[in-house]
Design an enzyme around this catalytic site. Structure first.
Site, PDB file in Angstrom:
ATOM      1  N   ARG A  43      14.728  64.039  34.146  1.00 22.54           N
ATOM      2  CA  ARG A  43      15.243  63.137  33.163  1.00 22.54           C
ATOM      3  C   ARG A  43      15.034  61.675  33.541  1.00 22.54           C
ATOM      4  O   ARG A  43      15.176  60.783  32.733  1.00 22.54           O
ATOM      5  CB  ARG A  43      16.766  63.390  33.019  1.00 22.54           C
ATOM      6  CG  ARG A  43      17.077  64.663  32.260  1.00 22.54           C
ATOM      7  CD  ARG A  43      18.555  65.030  32.343  1.00 22.54           C
ATOM      8  NE  ARG A  43      18.750  66.033  33.399  1.00 22.54           N
ATOM      9  CZ  ARG A  43      19.949  66.508  33.719  1.00 22.54           C
ATOM     10  NH1 ARG A  43      21.046  66.061  33.133  1.00 22.54           N
ATOM     11  NH2 ARG A  43      20.068  67.428  34.660  1.00 22.54           N
ATOM     12  N   GLY A  44      14.684  61.440  34.803  1.00 19.84           N
ATOM     13  CA  GLY A  44      14.683  60.081  35.355  1.00 19.84           C
ATOM     14  C   GLY A  44      13.770  59.073  34.681  1.00 19.84           C
ATOM     15  O   GLY A  44      14.004  57.874  34.767  1.00 19.84           O
ATOM     16  N   GLU A  99       6.458  58.906  35.747  1.00 17.69           N
ATOM     17  CA  GLU A  99       7.507  59.373  36.659  1.00 17.69           C
ATOM     18  C   GLU A  99       8.370  58.183  37.080  1.00 17.69           C
ATOM     19  O   GLU A  99       7.918  57.038  37.080  1.00 17.69           O
ATOM     20  CB  GLU A  99       6.832  60.062  37.855  1.00 17.69           C
ATOM     21  CG  GLU A  99       7.717  60.430  39.026  1.00 17.69           C
ATOM     22  CD  GLU A  99       8.807  61.437  38.741  1.00 17.69           C
ATOM     23  OE1 GLU A  99       9.475  61.323  37.693  1.00 17.69           O
ATOM     24  OE2 GLU A  99       9.034  62.312  39.593  1.00 17.69           O
ATOM     25  N   ASP A 100       9.615  58.477  37.450  1.00 18.24           N
ATOM     26  CA  ASP A 100      10.502  57.407  37.888  1.00 18.24           C
ATOM     27  C   ASP A 100      10.213  56.965  39.322  1.00 18.24           C
ATOM     28  O   ASP A 100       9.980  55.792  39.578  1.00 18.24           O
ATOM     29  CB  ASP A 100      11.983  57.789  37.700  1.00 18.24           C
ATOM     30  CG  ASP A 100      12.367  59.099  38.390  1.00 18.24           C
ATOM     31  OD1 ASP A 100      11.476  59.786  38.939  1.00 18.24           O
ATOM     32  OD2 ASP A 100      13.565  59.443  38.374  1.00 18.24           O
ATOM     33  N   ASP A 103       8.752  59.815  46.053  1.00 19.96           N
ATOM     34  CA  ASP A 103       9.520  59.765  47.289  1.00 19.96           C
ATOM     35  C   ASP A 103       8.747  60.559  48.350  1.00 19.96           C
ATOM     36  O   ASP A 103       7.822  60.031  48.957  1.00 19.96           O
ATOM     37  CB  ASP A 103      10.913  60.330  46.980  1.00 19.96           C
ATOM     38  CG  ASP A 103      11.887  60.240  48.121  1.00 19.96           C
ATOM     39  OD1 ASP A 103      11.934  59.208  48.791  1.00 19.96           O
ATOM     40  OD2 ASP A 103      12.631  61.213  48.352  1.00 19.96           O
ATOM     41  N   LYS A 131       8.407  54.909  47.207  1.00 17.22           N
ATOM     42  CA  LYS A 131       8.953  54.718  48.564  1.00 17.22           C
ATOM     43  C   LYS A 131       7.937  55.280  49.552  1.00 17.22           C
ATOM     44  O   LYS A 131       8.057  56.416  50.014  1.00 17.22           O
ATOM     45  CB  LYS A 131      10.269  55.493  48.718  1.00 17.22           C
ATOM     46  CG  LYS A 131      11.397  55.048  47.824  1.00 17.22           C
ATOM     47  CD  LYS A 131      12.689  55.747  48.255  1.00 17.22           C
ATOM     48  CE  LYS A 131      13.422  56.344  47.108  1.00 17.22           C
ATOM     49  NZ  LYS A 131      14.624  57.102  47.498  1.00 17.22           N
ATOM     50  N   PHE A 152      18.375  54.860  48.604  1.00 16.83           N
ATOM     51  CA  PHE A 152      18.627  55.707  47.447  1.00 16.83           C
ATOM     52  C   PHE A 152      18.983  54.804  46.275  1.00 16.83           C
ATOM     53  O   PHE A 152      19.940  54.035  46.337  1.00 16.83           O
ATOM     54  CB  PHE A 152      19.744  56.716  47.731  1.00 16.83           C
ATOM     55  CG  PHE A 152      19.736  57.832  46.731  1.00 16.83           C
ATOM     56  CD1 PHE A 152      18.912  58.936  46.930  1.00 16.83           C
ATOM     57  CD2 PHE A 152      20.511  57.760  45.579  1.00 16.83           C
ATOM     58  CE1 PHE A 152      18.866  59.961  45.988  1.00 16.83           C
ATOM     59  CE2 PHE A 152      20.467  58.778  44.631  1.00 16.83           C
ATOM     60  CZ  PHE A 152      19.651  59.878  44.838  1.00 16.83           C
ATOM     61  N   VAL A 153      18.201  54.892  45.202  1.00 18.63           N
ATOM     62  CA  VAL A 153      18.369  53.953  44.093  1.00 18.63           C
ATOM     63  C   VAL A 153      18.855  54.648  42.823  1.00 18.63           C
ATOM     64  O   VAL A 153      18.683  55.855  42.653  1.00 18.63           O
ATOM     65  CB  VAL A 153      17.058  53.182  43.795  1.00 18.63           C
ATOM     66  CG1 VAL A 153      16.685  52.291  44.969  1.00 18.63           C
ATOM     67  CG2 VAL A 153      15.915  54.122  43.442  1.00 18.63           C
ATOM     68  N   ASP A 159      19.381  58.531  38.435  1.00 22.61           N
ATOM     69  CA  ASP A 159      20.779  58.895  38.684  1.00 22.61           C
ATOM     70  C   ASP A 159      21.097  59.141  40.156  1.00 22.61           C
ATOM     71  O   ASP A 159      20.225  59.389  40.973  1.00 22.61           O
ATOM     72  CB  ASP A 159      21.114  60.189  37.943  1.00 22.61           C
ATOM     73  CG  ASP A 159      20.459  61.405  38.606  1.00 22.61           C
ATOM     74  OD1 ASP A 159      19.216  61.401  38.754  1.00 22.61           O
ATOM     75  OD2 ASP A 159      21.178  62.332  39.021  1.00 22.61           O
ATOM     76  N   ARG A 165      22.623  56.342  35.232  1.00 20.84           N
ATOM     77  CA  ARG A 165      21.341  56.248  34.540  1.00 20.84           C
ATOM     78  C   ARG A 165      21.348  55.089  33.540  1.00 20.84           C
ATOM     79  O   ARG A 165      20.302  54.569  33.175  1.00 20.84           O
ATOM     80  CB  ARG A 165      21.058  57.535  33.743  1.00 20.84           C
ATOM     81  CG  ARG A 165      20.792  58.756  34.592  1.00 20.84           C
ATOM     82  CD  ARG A 165      20.280  59.888  33.710  1.00 20.84           C
ATOM     83  NE  ARG A 165      20.355  61.189  34.347  1.00 20.84           N
ATOM     84  CZ  ARG A 165      19.424  61.715  35.145  1.00 20.84           C
ATOM     85  NH1 ARG A 165      18.344  61.027  35.445  1.00 20.84           N
ATOM     86  NH2 ARG A 165      19.582  62.907  35.662  1.00 20.84           N
TER      87      ARG A 165
HETATM   88  P1  IMP Z   1       9.672  63.657  45.595  1.00 21.38           P
HETATM   89  O1  IMP Z   1       9.265  65.039  45.174  1.00 21.38           O
HETATM   90  O2  IMP Z   1      10.385  63.657  46.922  1.00 21.38           O
HETATM   91  O3  IMP Z   1       8.555  62.639  45.545  1.00 21.38           O
HETATM   92  O4  IMP Z   1      10.826  63.244  44.651  1.00 21.38           O
HETATM   93  C1  IMP Z   1      10.679  62.672  43.483  1.00 21.38           C
HETATM   94  C2  IMP Z   1      11.952  62.854  42.682  1.00 21.38           C
HETATM   95  O5  IMP Z   1      13.116  62.730  43.476  1.00 21.38           O
HETATM   96  C3  IMP Z   1      12.018  61.768  41.658  1.00 21.38           C
HETATM   97  O6  IMP Z   1      11.540  62.244  40.447  1.00 21.38           O
HETATM   98  C4  IMP Z   1      13.492  61.498  41.562  1.00 21.38           C
HETATM   99  O7  IMP Z   1      14.028  62.315  40.552  1.00 21.38           O
HETATM  100  C5  IMP Z   1      14.081  61.944  42.845  1.00 21.38           C
HETATM  101  N1  IMP Z   1      14.408  60.780  43.688  1.00 21.38           N
HETATM  102  C6  IMP Z   1      13.694  60.301  44.735  1.00 21.38           C
HETATM  103  N2  IMP Z   1      14.260  59.220  45.261  1.00 21.38           N
HETATM  104  C7  IMP Z   1      15.361  58.984  44.506  1.00 21.38           C
HETATM  105  C8  IMP Z   1      16.354  57.945  44.533  1.00 21.38           C
HETATM  106  O8  IMP Z   1      16.353  57.017  45.353  1.00 21.38           O
HETATM  107  N3  IMP Z   1      17.315  58.026  43.570  1.00 21.38           N
HETATM  108  C9  IMP Z   1      17.359  59.026  42.651  1.00 21.38           C
HETATM  109  N4  IMP Z   1      16.442  59.996  42.582  1.00 21.38           N
HETATM  110  C10 IMP Z   1      15.447  59.976  43.511  1.00 21.38           C
HETATM  111 MG    MG Z   2      12.768  63.235  39.070  1.00 20.24          MG
END
Ligand code: IMP
Ligand code: MG
Length: 186
Positions: A43-44, A99-100, A103, A131, A152-153, A159, A165
């Site tokens: 949903r981000g 994508e939001d 990470d 990040k 963590f944002v 969220d 959100r």
């Molecule tokens: P990844 O698979 O670790 O790259 O994670 C990506 C997903 O993790 C993103 O779509 C976010 O939904 C969530 N995420 C990563 N960092 C944060 C954060 O700082 N705040 C909230 N959601 C996060």
């Molecule tokens: Mg996500």
């Protein structure tokens, strides 16, 4: 839940200005296309995609995909599952995945492989936040809004345990029993 405060990291104004620049680059990339489908990850990305498509001077369709997320924790599950598929066919289409945050990189690696298997004509990706210091698998979006430190944002669609959100800006969560952040706003 541990009490926390939110320190503003990126203002609403800075986000809007960055989206205008990104939109011009995306328009240049997809100039002349009449088959662009913009795919938001639920949903981000819902606020980001809403602002981005309104900046785009291109004919666009919008669809959504949902991948499994953190749940209510701050930790990546690493095992990414597709929870909600697209409604549209993307074979032979131009696709922009929105994508939001990138990470660890697991989510976008999995989602782009899943969509590429359907043979879109062209697929590009855009992430509002990145990040890089958290990466576990090599992944880079074609466009990134802002690189941010390992915090963590929340806000602007993003969220923490489903809350925050609706903030207009991006802020970092700081637990009040932790020392104050040392870096200033971006
Ligand atoms: P990844 O698979 O670790 O790259 O994670 C990506 C997903 O993790 C993103 O779509 C976010 O939904 C969530 N995420 C990563 N960092 C944060 C954060 O700082 N705040 C909230 N959601 C996060
Ligand atoms: Mg996500």
């Amino acid at each position: 839940m541990r009490p926390y405060v939110i320190d503003q990291l990126i203002s609403a104004k800075a986000i809007a200005a960055r989206i205008e620049d990104l939109a011009r680059e995306i328009e240049a990339e997809f100039a002349g296309t009449d088959k662009l489908i913009v795919v938001g990850l639920l949903r981000g990305s819902f606020i980001f995609i809403a602002d981005l498509v309104r900046e785009l001077d291109l004919p666009v369709e919008v669809d959504f995909l949902e991948a499994s997320s953190y749940g209510d924790t701050m930790e990546s599950s690493r095992e990414v599952r597709i929870l909600k598929d697209l409604r549209s066919q993307i074979e032979g289409r131009d696709v922009l995945v929105v994508e939001d945050i990138v990470d660890t990189g697991h989510t976008m690696t999995r989602v782009t492989a899943f969509l590429a298997a359907r043979n879109p004509a062209r697929m590009r990706t855009i992430c509002l936040l990145d990040k890089p210091s958290r990466r576990e698998v090599a992944y880079r979006a074609d466009w990134t809004g802002f690189e941010i430190p390992d915090k963590f944002v929340v806000g602007y669609g993003i969220d923490f345990a489903q809350r925050n959100r609706n903030l207009g800006y991006i802020g970092a969560v700081r637990f009040i029993d932790e020392p104050a952040v040392t870096t200033g706003p971006i």
